[in-house]
Motif scaffolding. Structure first.
Motif, short mmCIF file in Angstrom:
data_model
loop_
_atom_site.label_atom_id
_atom_site.label_comp_id
_atom_site.label_asym_id
_atom_site.label_seq_id
_atom_site.Cartn_x
_atom_site.Cartn_y
_atom_site.Cartn_z
N ILE A 219 0.88 -1.46 -0.23
CA ILE A 219 -0.10 -0.11 -0.02
C ILE A 219 0.90 1.30 -0.15
N GLY A 220 2.17 1.01 0.15
CA GLY A 220 3.05 2.13 -0.08
C GLY A 220 3.59 2.99 1.38
N ALA A 221 3.22 2.07 2.53
CA ALA A 221 3.94 2.67 3.66
C ALA A 221 5.40 3.02 3.48
N LYS A 222 5.78 4.10 4.19
CA LYS A 222 7.29 4.40 4.12
C LYS A 222 8.14 3.26 4.86
N GLU A 223 9.25 3.26 4.07
CA GLU A 223 10.35 2.22 4.69
C GLU A 223 10.70 2.40 6.22
N ASP A 224 10.82 3.76 6.67
CA ASP A 224 11.33 3.76 7.85
C ASP A 224 10.06 3.26 8.88
N PHE B 31 9.14 0.22 8.83
CA PHE B 31 9.26 -1.13 9.10
C PHE B 31 10.40 -1.49 9.79
N SER B 32 10.78 -0.21 10.47
CA SER B 32 11.87 -0.64 11.53
C SER B 32 11.81 -1.47 12.66
N TYR B 33 10.39 -1.61 13.12
CA TYR B 33 10.04 -2.47 14.46
C TYR B 33 9.71 -3.75 14.05
N TYR B 34 9.55 -4.10 12.61
CA TYR B 34 9.46 -5.46 12.30
C TYR B 34 10.50 -6.21 12.63
N SER B 35 9.98 -7.75 12.79
CA SER B 35 11.04 -8.62 13.03
C SER B 35 12.20 -9.07 11.82
N GLY B 36 13.11 -9.79 12.25
CA GLY B 36 13.91 -10.14 11.09
C GLY B 36 13.08 -10.94 10.11
N ASP B 37 12.19 -11.82 10.24
CA ASP B 37 11.58 -12.52 9.32
C ASP B 37 10.69 -11.53 8.48
N SER B 38 10.15 -10.60 8.92
CA SER B 38 9.52 -9.53 8.12
C SER B 38 10.33 -8.83 7.31
N MET B 39 11.58 -8.51 7.55
CA MET B 39 12.33 -7.96 6.92
C MET B 39 13.03 -8.62 5.63
N ASP B 40 13.05 -10.02 5.84
CA ASP B 40 13.53 -10.77 4.80
C ASP B 40 12.33 -10.74 3.72
N ILE B 41 11.07 -10.66 4.29
CA ILE B 41 10.10 -10.63 3.30
C ILE B 41 9.94 -9.18 2.45
N ILE B 42 10.38 -8.14 3.14
CA ILE B 42 10.53 -6.83 2.45
C ILE B 42 11.51 -6.86 1.43
N GLU B 43 12.67 -7.62 1.61
CA GLU B 43 13.73 -7.68 0.63
C GLU B 43 13.16 -8.50 -0.39
N LYS B 44 12.62 -9.41 -0.21
CA LYS B 44 12.01 -10.26 -1.39
C LYS B 44 11.05 -9.62 -2.26
N LEU B 45 10.04 -8.55 -1.48
CA LEU B 45 9.21 -7.83 -2.09
C LEU B 45 10.09 -6.96 -3.12
N LYS B 46 10.94 -6.20 -2.65
CA LYS B 46 11.68 -5.17 -3.24
C LYS B 46 12.73 -5.82 -4.63
N GLU B 47 12.41 -7.17 -4.77
CA GLU B 47 13.28 -7.66 -5.70
C GLU B 47 12.17 -8.34 -7.00
N ASN B 48 10.71 -8.21 -6.50
CA ASN B 48 9.87 -8.74 -7.32
C ASN B 48 9.09 -7.62 -8.33
N ASP B 49 9.15 -7.62 -9.42
CA ASP B 49 8.47 -6.51 -10.15
C ASP B 49 7.13 -6.34 -10.10
N ASP B 50 6.28 -7.47 -9.63
CA ASP B 50 4.87 -7.17 -9.45
C ASP B 50 4.78 -6.28 -8.37
N ALA B 51 5.27 -6.65 -7.23
CA ALA B 51 5.26 -5.90 -5.77
C ALA B 51 5.67 -4.69 -6.19
N ILE B 52 6.64 -4.31 -6.84
CA ILE B 52 7.10 -3.04 -6.98
C ILE B 52 6.17 -2.13 -7.64
#
Length: 447
Positions: free
Chosen positions: A24-29, A31-52
């Motif tokens: 939905i476009g939440a600012k990246e800062d 995400f700072s309180y999310y856990s390590g698993d969530s940060m891994d998900i964000i990295e995968k989203l950033k590598e996916n054209d459809d998500a971007i």
């Protein structure tokens, strides 16, 4: 080592809510309180054209609603979206992915309508980022504005959003009935409960959205590391294979590597899912199916008690992780005082007396229910598919060539092999399974 005898409660997960927040476009800062698993998900989203692409489209739509009048005036004075600070970065991202939304003399409502159509057409491309247990139609609805091509609907949604901006997650637009619930994307438990409630349903399977706390996991790792030889023993009659699968998936594989083996003590009347546990882990699995002498009497508890005793006295296993909610196993625990036990129980099946005995004896226990079962889609699908294959195979395991020979034989038709082959190719090879609206399956033969 003295272990904590009090159960530590569950930790909420933020996997689904992380994906929604990103899209939905939440600012990246944020995400700072999310856990390590969530940060891994964000990295995968950033590598996916459809998500971007979806994130940029949602960003632009939200900003068009928030800055409606300013944007309209800028367009009027020949400053299009690609030259306005609210949009230029996302326009640039979309162009890099082959999508150009910028049009000359285009009004804000037309832009929103066009973006609504793009989002509706592309939302299914990110479906795989969400677990199967969360109803996809509820997720999809958050992104797709109904009748999103109509100006009156766009205006109504824009006004609703502006008037209730603080009740939208991270002040980003979604299609929903805004309520004062704080940040609905704080974690998966809160998000699931609120979204299901919006559809007049109650979300009750908390095991999908929570996991055992880090304290519990650390105590389990310490128990394993402090043992000379560690084994998992499972009473399959009084344990749940899905919950064990969730536990093995949520625990760190490196920490579990010291475990010598998993011994399953099973009965023919328990779930067939137990035979698939070995596929989940690199730990050797010994699956013991205990035969009954009398049909009405299971011998699993006796065989498992004997197996634990043999492992301790003969095989030098000094530490046992036991899965069972049966109080009968207190006998073997109390009979081998020098052995160390960590007991995983199901909360609904374990009474206060046995828990008090664990506490008084210094035996560590935890609730296996606390471990998340939301991340075992592959395991469940493998079980379901294999069982379906087994069931269907028993129904339609037919030698089709012999079937054709029998048909001609019963009809006393003497034909050559070429005619048989034509019949086989035209009708038998093209048979399909058909399922009617009541779920009844039949074999359909082509005309």
């Amino acid at each position: 080592m003295e272990l904590n005898n009090e159960p530590i409660y569950k930790a909420s997960q933020s996997k689904v809510s992380t994906v929604v927040a990103y899209l939905i476009g939440a600012k990246e800062d944020m995400f700072s309180y999310y856990s390590g698993d969530s940060m891994d998900i964000i990295e995968k989203l950033k590598e996916n054209d459809d998500a971007i692409i979806l994130r940029s489209l949602c960003n632009i739509r939200t900003n068009l609603m928030l800055h409606y009048q300013t944007t309209q005036e800028s367009i009027y004075y020949f400053t299009n979206l690609d030259r306005q600070s609210y949009y230029e970065e996302d326009v640039k991202i979309l162009r890099s992915k082959g999508i150009d939304i910028v049009k000359a003399n285009c009004k804000v409502n037309t832009y929103i309508a066009n973006i609504n159509e793009l989002i509706a057409n592309r939302i299914n491309n990110v479906k795989d980022f969400f677990p199967e247990w969360f109803k996809w139609e509820y997720i999809r609805e958050l992104f797709v504005m109904p009748k999103g091509q109509k100006e009156d609907r766009i205006m109504a949604e824009s006004k609703k959003f502006s008037a209730n901006r603080n009740n939208y997650p991270y002040q980003r637009y979604i299609y929903w009935r805004p309520v004062e619930e704080g940040n609905i994307l704080f974690n998966d438990e809160k998000f699931a409960m609120i979204i299901y409630r919006q559809h007049n349903e109650e979300f009750s399977d908390i095991s999908k959205v929570t996991d055992a706390s880090d304290v519990i996991k650390t105590d389990i790792y310490d128990f394993i590391q402090n043992g000379e030889k560690v084994m998992i023993v499972v009473d399959c009659e009084n344990s749940d294979p899905i919950k064990l699968a969730g536990t093995l998936t949520q625990l760190n594989a490196d920490e579990l590597s010291k475990i010598s083996k998993i011994e399953l003590y099973d009965d023919k009347h328990t779930s067939k899912a137990w035979k698939y546990i070995g596929a989940l882990t690199g730990i050797p699995v010994e699956h013991n199916v205990i035969e009954r002498v009398k049909e009405e009497k299971s011998l699993v508890d006796i065989k498992m008690s004997v197996g634990i005793s043999k492992a301790y006295f003969r095989d030098n296993v000094d530490s046992f992780i036991m899965l069972s909610s049966d109080s009968d196993f207190w006998g073997v625990i109390s009979s081998i005082p020098d052995a160390k036990f960590l007991v995983m129980v199901e909360q609904s099946k374990c009474g206060p007396d046995i828990l008090n005995a664990f506490k008084d004896n210094g035996t560590y226990y935890c609730y296996i229910d606390d471990f998340s079962t939301g991340n075992i889609k592959g395991f469940k699908n493998a079980i379901l598919r294999s069982t379906l294959e087994e069931k269907v195979g028993s129904l339609v395991n037919i030698d089709t060539k012999e079937l054709v020979n029998n048909i001609f034989r019963e009809l006393y038709m003497e034909v050559d092999e070429a005619e048989k082959k034509n019949f086989y190719d035209k009708y038998v090879k093209k048979m399909t399974l058909a399922i009617d609206k009541d779920g009844m399956m039949t074999i359909k033969i082509p005309d």
